[in-house]
Design a protein around this motif. Structure first.
Motif, PDB file in Angstrom:
ATOM      1  N   THR A  55     -24.157   4.903  43.444  1.00 63.50           N
ATOM      2  CA  THR A  55     -23.875   5.486  42.134  1.00 63.50           C
ATOM      3  C   THR A  55     -24.965   6.438  41.666  1.00 63.50           C
ATOM      4  OG1 THR A  55     -22.541   3.583  41.522  1.00 63.50           O
ATOM      5  CG2 THR A  55     -23.332   4.958  39.725  1.00 63.50           C
ATOM      6  N   THR A  56     -26.216   6.004  41.720  1.00 65.16           N
ATOM      7  CA  THR A  56     -27.319   6.844  41.241  1.00 65.16           C
ATOM      8  C   THR A  56     -27.408   8.133  42.046  1.00 65.16           C
ATOM      9  OG1 THR A  56     -28.524   4.882  40.535  1.00 65.16           O
ATOM     10  CG2 THR A  56     -29.799   6.901  40.778  1.00 65.16           C
ATOM     11  N   ALA A  57     -27.323   8.013  43.365  1.00 66.31           N
ATOM     12  CA  ALA A  57     -27.406   9.202  44.222  1.00 66.31           C
ATOM     13  C   ALA A  57     -26.228  10.140  43.978  1.00 66.31           C
ATOM     14  CB  ALA A  57     -27.465   8.794  45.684  1.00 66.31           C
ATOM     15  N   LEU A  58     -25.034   9.589  43.846  1.00 66.42           N
ATOM     16  CA  LEU A  58     -23.850  10.422  43.626  1.00 66.42           C
ATOM     17  C   LEU A  58     -23.870  11.071  42.245  1.00 66.42           C
ATOM     18  CD1 LEU A  58     -21.107   8.231  45.318  1.00 66.42           C
ATOM     19  CD2 LEU A  58     -22.057  10.383  46.160  1.00 66.42           C
ATOM     20  N   ASP A  59     -24.370  10.357  41.251  1.00 67.43           N
ATOM     21  CA  ASP A  59     -24.497  10.947  39.912  1.00 67.43           C
ATOM     22  C   ASP A  59     -25.451  12.140  39.952  1.00 67.43           C
ATOM     23  OD1 ASP A  59     -22.720   9.190  38.707  1.00 67.43           O
ATOM     24  OD2 ASP A  59     -24.293   7.858  37.942  1.00 67.43           O
ATOM     25  N   ALA A  60     -26.579  11.960  40.632  1.00 64.83           N
ATOM     26  CA  ALA A  60     -27.552  13.050  40.746  1.00 64.83           C
ATOM     27  C   ALA A  60     -26.962  14.222  41.520  1.00 64.83           C
ATOM     28  CB  ALA A  60     -28.826  12.546  41.427  1.00 64.83           C
ATOM     29  N   LEU A  61     -26.241  13.924  42.591  1.00 69.38           N
ATOM     30  CA  LEU A  61     -25.612  14.978  43.384  1.00 69.38           C
ATOM     31  C   LEU A  61     -24.583  15.740  42.554  1.00 69.38           C
ATOM     32  CD1 LEU A  61     -25.435  16.313  46.167  1.00 69.38           C
ATOM     33  CD2 LEU A  61     -23.708  14.607  46.784  1.00 69.38           C
ATOM     34  N   ARG A  62     -23.817  15.027  41.745  1.00 70.36           N
ATOM     35  CA  ARG A  62     -22.839  15.663  40.858  1.00 70.36           C
ATOM     36  C   ARG A  62     -23.538  16.628  39.897  1.00 70.36           C
ATOM     37  NH1 ARG A  62     -20.979  15.005  35.741  1.00 70.36           N
ATOM     38  NH2 ARG A  62     -18.788  15.523  35.394  1.00 70.36           N
ATOM     39  N   GLU A  63     -24.626  16.168  39.287  1.00 70.85           N
ATOM     40  CA  GLU A  63     -25.344  17.007  38.323  1.00 70.85           C
ATOM     41  C   GLU A  63     -25.908  18.259  38.983  1.00 70.85           C
ATOM     42  OE1 GLU A  63     -25.150  16.463  35.078  1.00 70.85           O
ATOM     43  OE2 GLU A  63     -23.882  14.809  35.719  1.00 70.85           O
ATOM     44  N   ILE A  64     -26.515  18.094  40.147  1.00 69.92           N
ATOM     45  CA  ILE A  64     -27.076  19.243  40.873  1.00 69.92           C
ATOM     46  C   ILE A  64     -25.966  20.218  41.257  1.00 69.92           C
ATOM     47  CG2 ILE A  64     -28.159  19.907  43.062  1.00 69.92           C
ATOM     48  CD1 ILE A  64     -29.774  17.242  42.823  1.00 69.92           C
ATOM     49  N   THR A  65     -24.848  19.681  41.701  1.00 69.64           N
ATOM     50  CA  THR A  65     -23.716  20.520  42.115  1.00 69.64           C
ATOM     51  C   THR A  65     -23.161  21.289  40.930  1.00 69.64           C
ATOM     52  OG1 THR A  65     -23.201  18.961  43.884  1.00 69.64           O
ATOM     53  CG2 THR A  65     -21.458  20.492  43.243  1.00 69.64           C
ATOM     54  N   LEU A  66     -22.959  20.595  39.804  1.00 75.07           N
ATOM     55  CA  LEU A  66     -22.438  21.283  38.620  1.00 75.07           C
ATOM     56  C   LEU A  66     -23.404  22.339  38.103  1.00 75.07           C
ATOM     57  CD1 LEU A  66     -20.683  18.434  36.614  1.00 75.07           C
ATOM     58  CD2 LEU A  66     -19.618  20.449  37.656  1.00 75.07           C
TER      59      LEU A  66
END
Length: 181
Positions: A55-66
């Motif tokens: 979850t933490t890694a995917l949340d961070a990846l989502r933010e960076i991607t957006l």
């Protein structure tokens, strides 16, 4: 955190979770989903395991991607192995990234390619072809293969930005999106 660090951390997290997905494929899926719905929860990008440990890694990846997708300077970059990795590994990762992206676009079943501009439809068709890319023995030794790979990554990067901009509703005012914390 560098692209390489993010790739390695996600790769390790996916392996520990027992996922068969690669970091590039996961990022591609997430990016495709965000092109359709930028509110999409990131855990949906990992469909073969429970993503609670990620979850933490995917949340961070989502933010960076957006941040990259919404950036007016078009700073989006697909998550791929660094240049120190073998060309074969990078080409395979790019193909898996493209396959993941196409899956992400169609994830909810409401992606309508016929509604896209001709230019963006052509990009989607090209990404479909790139999802089948592989390196032959002859190409692995060619000096031009590195340059060709770099051009393909740039094409994917810009093409995805164009797809995102066409699929997302236009923003009003000078700010493109609120800051995420």
């Amino acid at each position: 955190m560098s692209q390489s660090d993010i790739f390695s951390a996600l790769e390790q997290g996916l392996k520990q979770a027992g996922s068969v997905q690669t970091p590039g494929e996961t990022h591609g899926t997430l990016t495709g989903m965000l092109c359709i719905d930028h509110e999409q929860p990131p855990a949906a990008a990992v469909d073969d395991v429970e993503a609670e440990n990620l979850t933490t890694a995917l949340d961070a990846l989502r933010e960076i991607t957006l941040e990259g997708l919404f950036d007016p300077d078009l700073s989006f970059t697909p998550l791929l192995p660094d240049d120190e990795s073998s060309l074969d590994r990078r080409v395979n990762a790019l193909a898996r990234w493209c396959a993941g992206f196409l899956f992400g676009l169609s994830y909810r079943g409401n992606f309508e390619p016929d509604q896209l501009s001709d230019e963006v439809r052509e990009i989607v068709a090209d990404l479909t072809e790139l999802s089948k890319a592989e390196l032959t023995a002859d190409e692995a030794d060619a000096d031009s293969a590195e340059a060709d790979y770099a051009e393909l990554v740039e094409y994917v990067r810009v093409g995805v930005q164009m797809i995102f901009l066409e699929l997302q509703p236009k923003r009003e005012g000078p700010q493109t999106r609120e800051t995420l914390h």
